[in-house]
Design an enzyme around this catalytic site. Sequence first.
Site, PDB file in Angstrom:
ATOM      1  N   ARG A 288       0.817  -1.240   0.000  1.00 33.84           N
ATOM      2  CA  ARG A 288       0.000   0.000   0.000  1.00 33.84           C
ATOM      3  C   ARG A 288       0.840   1.276   0.000  1.00 33.84           C
ATOM      4  O   ARG A 288       0.406   2.328   0.434  1.00 33.84           O
ATOM      5  CB  ARG A 288      -0.968   0.037   1.185  1.00 33.84           C
TER       6      ARG A 288
ATOM      7  N   LYS B 282       2.048  11.514 -11.322  1.00 34.64           N
ATOM      8  CA  LYS B 282       1.181  10.633 -12.120  1.00 34.64           C
ATOM      9  C   LYS B 282       1.920   9.307 -12.331  1.00 34.64           C
ATOM     10  O   LYS B 282       3.065   9.301 -12.799  1.00 34.64           O
ATOM     11  CB  LYS B 282       0.875  11.252 -13.483  1.00 34.64           C
TER      12      LYS B 282
ATOM     13  N   GLU C 187       7.857  19.781 -24.930  1.00 35.59           N
ATOM     14  CA  GLU C 187       7.211  20.059 -23.630  1.00 35.59           C
ATOM     15  C   GLU C 187       7.769  21.337 -23.004  1.00 35.59           C
ATOM     16  O   GLU C 187       7.046  22.078 -22.344  1.00 35.59           O
ATOM     17  CB  GLU C 187       7.393  18.885 -22.657  1.00 35.59           C
TER      18      GLU C 187
ATOM     19  N   LYS D 229       5.545  23.747 -13.905  1.00 38.27           N
ATOM     20  CA  LYS D 229       4.829  22.489 -13.659  1.00 38.27           C
ATOM     21  C   LYS D 229       4.550  22.307 -12.162  1.00 38.27           C
ATOM     22  O   LYS D 229       3.436  21.940 -11.777  1.00 38.27           O
ATOM     23  CB  LYS D 229       5.628  21.292 -14.194  1.00 38.27           C
TER      24      LYS D 229
ATOM     25  N   GLU E 261      -5.758  16.814 -10.763  1.00 36.22           N
ATOM     26  CA  GLU E 261      -6.297  17.254 -12.056  1.00 36.22           C
ATOM     27  C   GLU E 261      -7.812  17.470 -12.025  1.00 36.22           C
ATOM     28  O   GLU E 261      -8.550  16.940 -12.847  1.00 36.22           O
ATOM     29  CB  GLU E 261      -5.933  16.226 -13.147  1.00 36.22           C
TER      30      GLU E 261
ATOM     31  N   ARG F 249      -4.779  22.022 -13.547  1.00 38.72           N
ATOM     32  CA  ARG F 249      -3.761  21.100 -14.103  1.00 38.72           C
ATOM     33  C   ARG F 249      -4.044  20.779 -15.575  1.00 38.72           C
ATOM     34  O   ARG F 249      -3.128  20.451 -16.335  1.00 38.72           O
ATOM     35  CB  ARG F 249      -3.685  19.818 -13.265  1.00 38.72           C
TER      36      ARG F 249
ATOM     37  N   ASN G  84      -2.126  20.286 -20.564  1.00 39.35           N
ATOM     38  CA  ASN G  84      -2.443  19.506 -21.763  1.00 39.35           C
ATOM     39  C   ASN G  84      -2.602  20.377 -23.008  1.00 39.35           C
ATOM     40  O   ASN G  84      -3.208  19.935 -23.988  1.00 39.35           O
ATOM     41  CB  ASN G  84      -3.719  18.686 -21.530  1.00 39.35           C
TER      42      ASN G  84
ATOM     43  N   HIS H  65      -2.312  18.802 -26.401  1.00 39.94           N
ATOM     44  CA  HIS H  65      -2.360  17.344 -26.219  1.00 39.94           C
ATOM     45  C   HIS H  65      -3.583  16.683 -26.856  1.00 39.94           C
ATOM     46  O   HIS H  65      -3.505  15.522 -27.241  1.00 39.94           O
ATOM     47  CB  HIS H  65      -2.275  16.984 -24.731  1.00 39.94           C
TER      48      HIS H  65
ATOM     49  N   HIS I 133      -2.276  13.889 -28.984  1.00 38.97           N
ATOM     50  CA  HIS I 133      -2.605  12.487 -28.692  1.00 38.97           C
ATOM     51  C   HIS I 133      -3.310  11.850 -29.886  1.00 38.97           C
ATOM     52  O   HIS I 133      -3.099  10.671 -30.181  1.00 38.97           O
ATOM     53  CB  HIS I 133      -3.518  12.386 -27.462  1.00 38.97           C
TER      54      HIS I 133
ATOM     55  N   HIS J  50       6.233  11.547 -28.635  1.00 40.24           N
ATOM     56  CA  HIS J  50       5.177  12.305 -27.956  1.00 40.24           C
ATOM     57  C   HIS J  50       5.379  13.815 -28.170  1.00 40.24           C
ATOM     58  O   HIS J  50       4.453  14.537 -28.538  1.00 40.24           O
ATOM     59  CB  HIS J  50       5.202  11.959 -26.460  1.00 40.24           C
TER      60      HIS J  50
HETATM   61  N1  GLY Z   1       1.690  15.692 -18.230  1.00 41.93           N
HETATM   62  C1  GLY Z   1       0.601  16.420 -17.723  1.00 41.93           C
HETATM   63  C2  GLY Z   1       0.440  16.312 -16.251  1.00 41.93           C
HETATM   64  O1  GLY Z   1       1.324  15.872 -15.542  1.00 41.93           O
HETATM   65  O2  GLY Z   1      -0.620  16.668 -15.749  1.00 41.93           O
END
Ligand code: GLY
Length: 354
Positions: free
Chosen positions: A118, A140, A182, A224, A234, A238, A242, A245, A249, A262
Amino acid sequence: MTTIIAGKGSSKYQIHIKGKKFSKAIFNKDIGKNNKVLIITDSGVPKKHIRKIKDIISCKKINVLTLNQGEKSKSFASFQKIMNMLFAMNFDRSDSLIALGGGVVGDITGFCAATYLRGINYIQVPTTLLAQVDSSVGGKTAINVPQGKNLIGSFYNPKFVLISTDFLKTLPQEQYESGLGEVIKYAFIGNKKLKKIIEDNSKKITERNEKILKTIIEESIKTKSKIVTKDEKENGIRAILNFGHTFGHAIEAHHGYKKITHGAAITMGMVIAAKVSFFEGHIKDQQLENIISVIKSLGLKADHKKYKYSDLRKYMKIDKKVSNGQLNLILIDKNFNAFKTSNFNNKNIIKALN
Ligand code: GLY
């Protein structure tokens, strides 16, 4: 060394940006001599980088697991393999995982750290520019499943992030350019200082000058970390990370996530999003031209002619920013601030793409 703080409360963590030399002290704070460490890396990471990290950590046991390079390693099978190794090493909650590599390694290592017992400690040591300025910061973590990319995962912050510009010396050009995509994004979504630095130093950036690399990484991470600290999971701001994106994407998906990096896809995605911003009346033609010229000044491709609306439409429909059946876009305004909106005319997407 520059250190930037991200996260809140007990999940606050430091992001260290360094040149060639690391001190033992960086790791000693979180890894004691009675602890165990498993370094997760991939076959594309030069052995000398693995040795460098291994050599400065003093602990009871240190093992290395090398995954195959590429997105396919972000799988249930790799997750199981790592878990089996942690059980075999008798890992407990005082032991640590280290992610040494790009975004794939960072995401799967973070997900294993989030779920084993956990939650155990993990440290991000990103070796690609893309991972340094984006995926290693913000917590993330994920694996891919046949149903889609990153669909199983969690938000789980590392203990710290260690970034070295030294790793970028061995990075293939295509990967370096992917990371620059980026970096430019942060300049277009509000970091005006970074935008000016890029405009004034494009040659040094393409030459990978160490001093300028440190500066652009630092500025990217400042933006960031500010955003992910405000909105860890998010639910709001946040989403502006994107920018480009939705279209990027869709371009990656159109290629089956092969043949295009990417960063290259989102760079073209940013041009498309900027054109939609222009057709929607949020920016003037000089700003659109400025965006395209900044992209080109770093040798990146802005020309998205070969992607038609009919190629990308079906992927845009399943974008993560669709809510209540309505596509949301990240657009920019005349002050280079990004915003999320569902209030746009679909004809302007078609116009931007054709
Ligand atoms: N790559 C976008 C984020 O970390 O929210």
